[in-house]
Design a protein around this motif. Structure first.
Motif, PDB file in Angstrom:
ATOM      1  N   UNK A  10       0.812  -1.231   0.000  1.00 57.90           N
ATOM      2  CA  UNK A  10       0.000   0.000   0.000  1.00 57.90           C
ATOM      3  C   UNK A  10       0.841   1.274   0.000  1.00 57.90           C
ATOM      4  N   UNK A  11       0.366   2.260  -0.747  1.00 67.17           N
ATOM      5  CA  UNK A  11       0.938   3.619  -0.747  1.00 67.17           C
ATOM      6  C   UNK A  11      -0.239   4.580  -0.824  1.00 67.17           C
ATOM      7  N   UNK A  12      -0.047   5.804  -0.328  1.00 66.60           N
ATOM      8  CA  UNK A  12      -1.140   6.776  -0.402  1.00 66.60           C
ATOM      9  C   UNK A  12      -1.122   7.537  -1.726  1.00 66.60           C
ATOM     10  N   UNK A  13       0.000   7.476  -2.417  1.00 62.39           N
ATOM     11  CA  UNK A  13       0.141   8.194  -3.683  1.00 62.39           C
ATOM     12  C   UNK A  13       1.296   7.545  -4.437  1.00 62.39           C
ATOM     13  N   UNK A  14       1.258   7.586  -5.785  1.00 61.37           N
ATOM     14  CA  UNK A  14       2.375   6.994  -6.534  1.00 61.37           C
ATOM     15  C   UNK A  14       3.455   8.043  -6.777  1.00 61.37           C
ATOM     16  N   UNK A  15       4.691   7.728  -6.410  1.00 60.94           N
ATOM     17  CA  UNK A  15       5.800   8.644  -6.674  1.00 60.94           C
ATOM     18  C   UNK A  15       6.026   8.734  -8.186  1.00 60.94           C
ATOM     19  N   UNK A  16       6.581   9.843  -8.620  1.00 57.74           N
ATOM     20  CA  UNK A  16       6.604  10.124 -10.063  1.00 57.74           C
ATOM     21  C   UNK A  16       7.466   9.138 -10.849  1.00 57.74           C
ATOM     22  N   UNK A  17       8.390   8.462 -10.176  1.00 60.15           N
ATOM     23  CA  UNK A  17       9.324   7.571 -10.872  1.00 60.15           C
ATOM     24  C   UNK A  17       9.001   6.101 -10.655  1.00 60.15           C
ATOM     25  N   UNK A  18       7.965   5.800  -9.884  1.00 62.00           N
ATOM     26  CA  UNK A  18       7.792   4.446  -9.357  1.00 62.00           C
ATOM     27  C   UNK A  18       6.927   3.570 -10.266  1.00 62.00           C
ATOM     28  N   UNK A  19       7.437   2.379 -10.580  1.00 63.35           N
ATOM     29  CA  UNK A  19       6.634   1.413 -11.348  1.00 63.35           C
ATOM     30  C   UNK A  19       6.409   0.137 -10.545  1.00 63.35           C
ATOM     31  N   UNK A  20       6.618   0.203  -9.214  1.00 60.06           N
ATOM     32  CA  UNK A  20       6.421  -0.996  -8.399  1.00 60.06           C
ATOM     33  C   UNK A  20       4.952  -1.404  -8.421  1.00 60.06           C
ATOM     34  N   UNK A  21       4.753  -2.669  -8.068  1.00 59.63           N
ATOM     35  CA  UNK A  21       3.388  -3.157  -7.952  1.00 59.63           C
ATOM     36  C   UNK A  21       2.837  -2.694  -6.604  1.00 59.63           C
ATOM     37  N   UNK A  22       2.061  -1.636  -6.625  1.00 52.39           N
ATOM     38  CA  UNK A  22       1.524  -1.092  -5.370  1.00 52.39           C
ATOM     39  C   UNK A  22       0.009  -0.951  -5.489  1.00 52.39           C
ATOM     40  N   UNK A  23      -0.633  -0.786  -4.351  1.00 50.02           N
ATOM     41  CA  UNK A  23      -2.066  -0.498  -4.313  1.00 50.02           C
ATOM     42  C   UNK A  23      -2.206   0.874  -3.657  1.00 50.02           C
ATOM     43  N   UNK A  24      -2.630   1.872  -4.437  1.00 48.05           N
ATOM     44  CA  UNK A  24      -2.791   3.216  -3.873  1.00 48.05           C
ATOM     45  C   UNK A  24      -4.125   3.252  -3.138  1.00 48.05           C
ATOM     46  N   UNK A  25      -4.053   3.516  -1.843  1.00 51.79           N
ATOM     47  CA  UNK A  25      -5.259   3.496  -1.006  1.00 51.79           C
ATOM     48  C   UNK A  25      -5.254   4.665  -0.023  1.00 51.79           C
ATOM     49  N   UNK A  26      -6.446   5.286   0.153  1.00 48.76           N
ATOM     50  CA  UNK A  26      -6.584   6.281   1.233  1.00 48.76           C
ATOM     51  C   UNK A  26      -6.774   5.551   2.562  1.00 48.76           C
ATOM     52  N   UNK A  27      -7.572   4.473   2.493  1.00 51.67           N
ATOM     53  CA  UNK A  27      -7.782   3.662   3.699  1.00 51.67           C
ATOM     54  C   UNK A  27      -7.024   2.342   3.519  1.00 51.67           C
ATOM     55  N   UNK A  28      -6.142   2.064   4.445  1.00 48.88           N
ATOM     56  CA  UNK A  28      -5.299   0.865   4.314  1.00 48.88           C
ATOM     57  C   UNK A  28      -6.055  -0.338   4.891  1.00 48.88           C
ATOM     58  N   UNK A  29      -6.292  -1.361   4.074  1.00 49.98           N
ATOM     59  CA  UNK A  29      -7.042  -2.535   4.573  1.00 49.98           C
ATOM     60  C   UNK A  29      -6.158  -3.444   5.429  1.00 49.98           C
ATOM     61  N   UNK A  30      -5.794  -2.937   6.604  1.00 43.60           N
ATOM     62  CA  UNK A  30      -4.793  -3.620   7.436  1.00 43.60           C
ATOM     63  C   UNK A  30      -5.282  -4.990   7.895  1.00 43.60           C
ATOM     64  N   UNK A  31      -6.571  -5.048   8.317  1.00 40.74           N
ATOM     65  CA  UNK A  31      -7.064  -6.330   8.849  1.00 40.74           C
ATOM     66  C   UNK A  31      -7.044  -7.397   7.755  1.00 40.74           C
TER      67      UNK A  31
END
Ligand code: SF4
Length: 369
Positions: A10-31
């Motif tokens: 999880x990330x809250x925003x994608x950095x301008x250079x980043x191509x990693x496999x991420x899930x941009x989320x405002x609410x992190x589904x921690x559970x």
């Protein structure tokens, strides 16, 4: 396997250079995340005792400390003692507070890798980072106050010239914080990133190879003067505080990866999980394997990989450990790219700049170039 990697996507925003496999989320589904990792661990079964655990991402510091405090004991319930000596959390500076740092320490985290990248607020905004420079120093102080003194800082070099980034100043500001470890990565333009689009439409120029080489070599000089030792192409440590987890990768040791996009390696076969969080979560929830695919390395591939990984490190490679003699390396030594003490061959900083082509030249394998 003595090394465990847990990928937090999880990330809250994608950095301008980043191509990693991420899930941009405002609410992190921690559970959901904790449940999925526990379920995957149960599928794997008992582990041998671990030397290292590494929470990487993504942004692992976005999940609540209680989630880490739940996961680590669960992991150690699957392993006999002694428990891991190095437990690393990758963190973004803005997530470090007195409370989170203390909770991480209580949970067993003893090393934090901070994504600093630069100490120039203008540059951080351009990168779409979610912190400012002041938060980096604050995070380091808070971590130390909580008892976590094994701290690494990530910095990115070779930014486009038009940003007028002062690399020497950034290095000096990083060194002034006295981290035990620094990782420096050259900016690369990955397809379909915001940076790639900015360059395609001419809004900014791609960084030049000359700038890359100049800044890389300057980092070597400055960090050596501050008693840091580059023990790998991108990593420098002092006081012997190398990353034990990443060193395991570079020496070809087996490791287990949990979470979306995580890779595992048993010494012969590498397998990796679905990279998208949703695909991973759905597979786990359905009681299915999250593994997307695997590859079995031939003896030749393992040897080639061993040469490549070995040359990434300060220790280099031993020619006697290879099943076939290396071609004469004298031309590469005369060029100042390799050094040999008669038994081992290793890269100089200039050699690390052209690692792929050196491996090709040494092995005659054009696959690496
Ligand atoms: S925080 Fe790291 S993983 Fe997340 S978008 Fe930025 S560079 Fe990528």
């Amino acid at each position: 396997m003595k090394h465990l990697y847990i990928h937090v996507p999880f990330c809250t925003r994608r950095c301008s250079y980043c191509d990693f496999s991420i899930a941009v989320r405002k609410r992190i589904p921690a559970a959901e995340f904790v449940t999925a990792i526990k379920t995957e661990l149960d599928r794997v079964g008992p582990l041998e005792s671990l030397e290292t655990v590494y929470f990487g991402g993504g942004t692992p510091s976005l999940i609540p400390p209680e989630a880490i405090g739940t996961l680590l004991p669960y992991v150690f319930n699957h392993t006999p003692p002694p428990y891991a000596v190095e437990v690393t959390l990758e963190a973004n500076p803005e997530n470090v507070t007195a409370d989170t740092a203390a909770a991480w320490r209580r949970a067993g985290i003893n090393r934090v890798s901070l994504g600093a990248q630069s100490f120039d607020d203008r540059v951080l905004q351009w990168m779409h980072r979610t912190h400012d420079a002041a938060q980096i120093a604050r995070a380091v102080a808070l971590l130390r106050a909580a008892g976590i003194d094994n701290i690494s800082l990530d910095l990115i070099f070779a930014l486009p010239e038009s940003l007028a980034r002062d690399w020497d100043q950034d290095l000096d500001r990083a060194i002034a914080l006295e981290p035990s470890h620094l990782s420096i990565y050259g900016l690369t333009v990955e397809p379909r990133t915001p940076l790639d689009r900015w360059i395609s439409r001419g809004a900014i120029q791609a960084p030049s190879d000359d700038r890359y080489a100049d800044e890389y070599l300057r980092a070597h000089l400055r960090l050596a003067a501050a008693s840091y030792e580059f023990y790998e192409v991108s990593n420098a440590a002092r006081g012997g505080r190398r990353s034990r987890h990443n060193s395991a990768y570079w020496s070809g040791r087996p490791y287990l990866g949990l979470g979306p996009a995580a890779h595992s390696f048993d010494g012969r076969t590498r397998h990796w999980n679905h990279s998208a969080w949703e695909a991973y979560r759905r597979a786990i929830a359905a009681g299915e394997s999250p593994v997307e695919s695997h590859e079995e390395l031939s003896a030749e591939q393992r040897e080639l990989e061993g040469i490549y990984l070995g040359l990434r490190t300060l220790e280099g490679i031993s020619s006697s450990a290879l099943s076939r003699p290396l071609p004469p390396a004298s031309a590469l030594i005369e060029s100042g790219w390799l050094v040999s003490d008669g038994t081992r061959l290793r890269c100089t900083p200039s050699g690390w700049l052209r690692l792929d082509s050196l491996v090709s030249a040494l092995t005659g394998n054009p696959a690496i170039s």
